[in-house]
Design an enzyme around this catalytic site. Sequence first.
Site, PDB file in Angstrom:
ATOM      1  N   PHE A 177      22.934  34.467 -28.675  1.00 47.07           N
ATOM      2  CA  PHE A 177      21.148  34.605 -28.894  1.00 47.07           C
ATOM      3  C   PHE A 177      21.504  36.263 -29.331  1.00 47.07           C
ATOM      4  O   PHE A 177      22.062  36.842 -28.976  1.00 47.07           O
ATOM      5  CB  PHE A 177      20.937  34.964 -27.400  1.00 47.07           C
ATOM      6  CG  PHE A 177      19.377  34.512 -27.198  1.00 47.07           C
ATOM      7  CD1 PHE A 177      18.967  33.201 -27.115  1.00 47.07           C
ATOM      8  CD2 PHE A 177      18.615  35.612 -27.407  1.00 47.07           C
ATOM      9  CE1 PHE A 177      17.685  32.991 -26.818  1.00 47.07           C
ATOM     10  CE2 PHE A 177      17.321  35.444 -27.473  1.00 47.07           C
ATOM     11  CZ  PHE A 177      16.564  34.123 -27.040  1.00 47.07           C
ATOM     12  N   GLU A 194      25.121  33.161 -20.120  1.00 47.71           N
ATOM     13  CA  GLU A 194      26.204  32.521 -19.868  1.00 47.71           C
ATOM     14  C   GLU A 194      27.495  33.377 -19.915  1.00 47.71           C
ATOM     15  O   GLU A 194      28.420  32.851 -19.738  1.00 47.71           O
ATOM     16  CB  GLU A 194      26.157  31.457 -20.969  1.00 47.71           C
ATOM     17  CG  GLU A 194      25.112  30.235 -20.771  1.00 47.71           C
ATOM     18  CD  GLU A 194      23.883  30.532 -20.882  1.00 47.71           C
ATOM     19  OE1 GLU A 194      23.640  31.425 -22.019  1.00 47.71           O
ATOM     20  OE2 GLU A 194      23.016  29.892 -20.383  1.00 47.71           O
ATOM     21  N   ALA A 201      22.534  40.858 -26.384  1.00 49.77           N
ATOM     22  CA  ALA A 201      21.517  41.730 -26.608  1.00 49.77           C
ATOM     23  C   ALA A 201      20.150  40.837 -26.058  1.00 49.77           C
ATOM     24  O   ALA A 201      19.755  40.100 -26.462  1.00 49.77           O
ATOM     25  CB  ALA A 201      21.130  41.646 -28.142  1.00 49.77           C
ATOM     26  N   VAL A 202      19.474  41.776 -25.062  1.00 55.27           N
ATOM     27  CA  VAL A 202      18.423  41.034 -24.330  1.00 55.27           C
ATOM     28  C   VAL A 202      17.104  42.070 -25.094  1.00 55.27           C
ATOM     29  O   VAL A 202      17.134  43.215 -25.003  1.00 55.27           O
ATOM     30  CB  VAL A 202      18.439  41.268 -22.807  1.00 55.27           C
ATOM     31  CG1 VAL A 202      17.445  40.450 -22.227  1.00 55.27           C
ATOM     32  CG2 VAL A 202      19.896  40.808 -22.431  1.00 55.27           C
ATOM     33  N   THR A 225       6.754  37.419 -21.806  1.00 57.20           N
ATOM     34  CA  THR A 225       7.053  36.884 -20.460  1.00 57.20           C
ATOM     35  C   THR A 225       8.185  37.855 -19.475  1.00 57.20           C
ATOM     36  O   THR A 225       8.631  38.824 -20.166  1.00 57.20           O
ATOM     37  CB  THR A 225       7.597  35.480 -20.505  1.00 57.20           C
ATOM     38  OG1 THR A 225       8.790  35.581 -21.021  1.00 57.20           O
ATOM     39  CG2 THR A 225       6.804  34.574 -21.658  1.00 57.20           C
ATOM     40  N   HIS A 245      10.828  36.965 -18.751  1.00 56.45           N
ATOM     41  CA  HIS A 245      12.304  36.306 -18.863  1.00 56.45           C
ATOM     42  C   HIS A 245      13.426  37.435 -18.943  1.00 56.45           C
ATOM     43  O   HIS A 245      14.463  37.487 -18.589  1.00 56.45           O
ATOM     44  CB  HIS A 245      12.182  35.548 -20.165  1.00 56.45           C
ATOM     45  CG  HIS A 245      13.400  34.506 -20.259  1.00 56.45           C
ATOM     46  ND1 HIS A 245      13.634  33.341 -19.417  1.00 56.45           N
ATOM     47  CD2 HIS A 245      14.619  34.462 -20.993  1.00 56.45           C
ATOM     48  CE1 HIS A 245      14.790  32.651 -19.720  1.00 56.45           C
ATOM     49  NE2 HIS A 245      15.238  33.577 -20.615  1.00 56.45           N
ATOM     50  N   PHE A 265      30.181  46.326 -19.445  1.00 55.83           N
ATOM     51  CA  PHE A 265      28.865  46.218 -20.021  1.00 55.83           C
ATOM     52  C   PHE A 265      28.582  46.592 -21.443  1.00 55.83           C
ATOM     53  O   PHE A 265      28.078  47.867 -21.422  1.00 55.83           O
ATOM     54  CB  PHE A 265      28.130  46.827 -18.892  1.00 55.83           C
ATOM     55  CG  PHE A 265      26.465  46.365 -18.681  1.00 55.83           C
ATOM     56  CD1 PHE A 265      26.070  45.416 -18.030  1.00 55.83           C
ATOM     57  CD2 PHE A 265      25.516  46.685 -19.858  1.00 55.83           C
ATOM     58  CE1 PHE A 265      24.788  44.887 -18.032  1.00 55.83           C
ATOM     59  CE2 PHE A 265      24.198  46.557 -19.587  1.00 55.83           C
ATOM     60  CZ  PHE A 265      23.801  45.381 -18.853  1.00 55.83           C
ATOM     61  N   ARG A 303      21.182  50.505 -32.019  1.00 54.02           N
ATOM     62  CA  ARG A 303      22.303  50.584 -31.152  1.00 54.02           C
ATOM     63  C   ARG A 303      23.473  49.621 -31.637  1.00 54.02           C
ATOM     64  O   ARG A 303      24.466  49.449 -30.881  1.00 54.02           O
ATOM     65  CB  ARG A 303      21.921  50.388 -29.840  1.00 54.02           C
ATOM     66  CG  ARG A 303      21.230  51.438 -29.048  1.00 54.02           C
ATOM     67  CD  ARG A 303      20.250  51.095 -27.961  1.00 54.02           C
ATOM     68  NE  ARG A 303      19.473  52.100 -27.355  1.00 54.02           N
ATOM     69  CZ  ARG A 303      18.475  52.790 -27.833  1.00 54.02           C
ATOM     70  NH1 ARG A 303      17.755  52.054 -29.072  1.00 54.02           N
ATOM     71  NH2 ARG A 303      17.750  53.951 -27.204  1.00 54.02           N
TER      72      ARG A 303
END
Length: 154
Positions: free
Chosen positions: A23, A59, A81-82, A87, A89, A114, A128
């Site tokens: 993702f 995951e 990468a979030v 929303t 999420h 992390f 980053r």
Amino acid sequence: MIKEIKGQLSAGKANYAIVVSRFNEFVTGKLLSGAVDSLQRHGATDEQLTIVWVPGTIEITVAAKRLAGSGKFNAVICLGAVIRGQTSHYEHVCQQITRGLGQINYDTGVPAIFGVLTCDTIEQAIERAGTKLGNAGASAALSAMEMADLLGQI
Ligand code: INI
């Protein structure tokens, strides 16, 4: 005399697993390149490195737990990468990965590093991932090497 223990920044003879999320692969691929480059420049050979791709940051934990518990790796580097959307999420994914990696550290004693970016915008993530603010994958690899060496000494 006080005994002081510090981990060396060298790949040594340790084995490293890298779990990387597909993702936002545009970003995570750069984190992976940074991590591999850093490990190799600190002496890691191909045989010491195992790369595991997972669908998304959620995951990462299940794969990282399996790898950490396998007894084959001295550190597991987790890359994702979030990026905040419209929303909630984002909050759920961040909470899950933070808790999950913490738990793996406690449960297995193998450092689960992390290397997950949690950003408001794609620009912050790109900064980053090898541009203005360095490469979080490379930094995660440094932490992995230091911890693998440190734990080998304790
Ligand atoms: N996964 C990410 O790695 N980054 C994100 O920004 C993200 N967002 O925002 O949705 C994301 N979602 C997918 C998630 O990690 C799981 O793969 C999915 O929910 C299936 O379990």
